[in-house]
Design a protein around this motif. Structure first.
Motif, PDB file in Angstrom:
ATOM      1  N   ARG A 144       0.845  -1.190   0.000  1.00 16.85           N
ATOM      2  CA  ARG A 144       0.000   0.000   0.000  1.00 16.85           C
ATOM      3  C   ARG A 144       0.880   1.240   0.000  1.00 16.85           C
ATOM      4  NH1 ARG A 144      -4.542  -1.958   4.359  1.00 16.85           N
ATOM      5  NH2 ARG A 144      -5.019  -3.913   3.298  1.00 16.85           N
ATOM      6  N   ALA A 145       0.255   2.366  -0.259  1.00 13.87           N
ATOM      7  CA  ALA A 145       1.015   3.606  -0.300  1.00 13.87           C
ATOM      8  C   ALA A 145       0.332   4.684   0.518  1.00 13.87           C
ATOM      9  CB  ALA A 145       1.160   4.075  -1.742  1.00 13.87           C
ATOM     10  N   SER A 146       1.129   5.459   1.166  1.00 11.45           N
ATOM     11  CA  SER A 146       0.665   6.658   1.842  1.00 11.45           C
ATOM     12  C   SER A 146       1.323   7.819   1.091  1.00 11.45           C
ATOM     13  CB  SER A 146       1.079   6.630   3.312  1.00 11.45           C
ATOM     14  OG  SER A 146       0.527   7.724   3.994  1.00 11.45           O
ATOM     15  N   ILE A 147       0.696   8.176  -0.008  1.00 13.27           N
ATOM     16  CA  ILE A 147       1.294   9.137  -0.934  1.00 13.27           C
ATOM     17  C   ILE A 147       1.509  10.493  -0.269  1.00 13.27           C
ATOM     18  CG2 ILE A 147       1.021  10.323  -3.145  1.00 13.27           C
ATOM     19  CD1 ILE A 147       1.567   7.241  -3.270  1.00 13.27           C
ATOM     20  N   GLY A 148       0.528  10.950   0.502  1.00 13.95           N
ATOM     21  CA  GLY A 148       0.667  12.247   1.173  1.00 13.95           C
ATOM     22  C   GLY A 148       1.828  12.278   2.145  1.00 13.95           C
ATOM     23  N   ALA A 149       2.024  11.173   2.861  1.00 16.52           N
ATOM     24  CA  ALA A 149       3.137  11.082   3.811  1.00 16.52           C
ATOM     25  C   ALA A 149       4.439  10.754   3.096  1.00 16.52           C
ATOM     26  CB  ALA A 149       2.837  10.025   4.868  1.00 16.52           C
ATOM     27  N   GLY A 150       4.339  10.214   1.889  1.00 18.68           N
ATOM     28  CA  GLY A 150       5.525   9.993   1.075  1.00 18.68           C
ATOM     29  C   GLY A 150       6.231   8.670   1.279  1.00 18.68           C
ATOM     30  N   PHE A 151       5.475   7.572   1.475  1.00 19.24           N
ATOM     31  CA  PHE A 151       6.121   6.272   1.566  1.00 19.24           C
ATOM     32  C   PHE A 151       5.190   5.152   1.107  1.00 19.24           C
ATOM     33  CE2 PHE A 151       4.295   6.982   5.770  1.00 19.24           C
ATOM     34  CZ  PHE A 151       3.652   5.784   6.050  1.00 19.24           C
ATOM     35  N   ILE A 152       5.803   4.032   0.791  1.00 23.13           N
ATOM     36  CA  ILE A 152       5.098   2.807   0.405  1.00 23.13           C
ATOM     37  C   ILE A 152       5.288   1.818   1.537  1.00 23.13           C
ATOM     38  CG2 ILE A 152       5.201   0.836  -1.183  1.00 23.13           C
ATOM     39  CD1 ILE A 152       5.843   2.894  -3.380  1.00 23.13           C
ATOM     40  N   TYR A 153       4.196   1.121   1.909  1.00 19.68           N
ATOM     41  CA  TYR A 153       4.341   0.161   3.001  1.00 19.68           C
ATOM     42  C   TYR A 153       3.826  -1.220   2.624  1.00 19.68           C
ATOM     43  CZ  TYR A 153      -0.480   1.582   4.305  1.00 19.68           C
ATOM     44  OH  TYR A 153      -1.816   1.870   4.310  1.00 19.68           O
ATOM     45  N   PRO A 154       4.773  -2.158   2.472  1.00 19.76           N
ATOM     46  CA  PRO A 154       4.414  -3.550   2.237  1.00 19.76           C
ATOM     47  C   PRO A 154       3.856  -4.159   3.528  1.00 19.76           C
ATOM     48  CG  PRO A 154       6.692  -3.114   1.618  1.00 19.76           C
ATOM     49  CD  PRO A 154       6.202  -1.941   2.383  1.00 19.76           C
ATOM     50  N   LEU A 155       2.819  -4.984   3.390  1.00 22.98           N
ATOM     51  CA  LEU A 155       2.277  -5.722   4.524  1.00 22.98           C
ATOM     52  C   LEU A 155       2.921  -7.101   4.531  1.00 22.98           C
ATOM     53  CD1 LEU A 155      -1.517  -4.809   4.265  1.00 22.98           C
ATOM     54  CD2 LEU A 155       0.295  -3.639   5.502  1.00 22.98           C
ATOM     55  N   VAL A 156       3.580  -7.430   5.618  1.00 21.61           N
ATOM     56  CA  VAL A 156       4.322  -8.682   5.728  1.00 21.61           C
ATOM     57  C   VAL A 156       3.457  -9.736   6.428  1.00 21.61           C
ATOM     58  CG1 VAL A 156       6.372  -9.784   6.685  1.00 21.61           C
ATOM     59  CG2 VAL A 156       6.508  -7.450   5.807  1.00 21.61           C
TER      60      VAL A 156
END
Length: 100
Positions: free
Chosen positions: A73-85
């Protein structure tokens, strides 16, 4: 570096994984974010805090495991991509405050 390579480096160098395995949904999201121009964003892994692996029962410093990436997933406003493990959830709520 491509998104998948950044995830792989974190998995191997930080968590001691042999490699990663992306679910079809995770690969689809990686492809989408790359097409949209977000491939340059940093990665913030979302995983259990109970182990360096995706398995909470594996204590200490496990090595040589395959780290499953169930979604990206991405948090575009915060500026990062976060994979769910593994089976980690990205839903934030408590019983007393279910709207969080």
């Amino acid at each position: 570096l491509p998104i998948v390579e950044k995830i792989r480096i974190i998995a191997q160098k930080v968590y001691g994984a042999q490699d990663i395995e992306l679910s079809p949904a995770a690969q689809s999201q990686v492809d989408r974010y790359t097409r949209q121009g977000f491939g340059n964003l940093p990665i913030c892994m979302a995983k259990t805090h109970l182990s360096l692996s995706h398995q909470p029962e594996r204590k200490g410093v496990p090595t040589g495991f395959i780290l499953p990436i169930s979604d990206v997933r991405a948090s575009i406003g915060a500026g990062f991509i976060y994979p769910l493990v593994g089976t980690v959830s990205a839903e934030y709520s408590t019983q007393s405050l279910p709207f969080l």
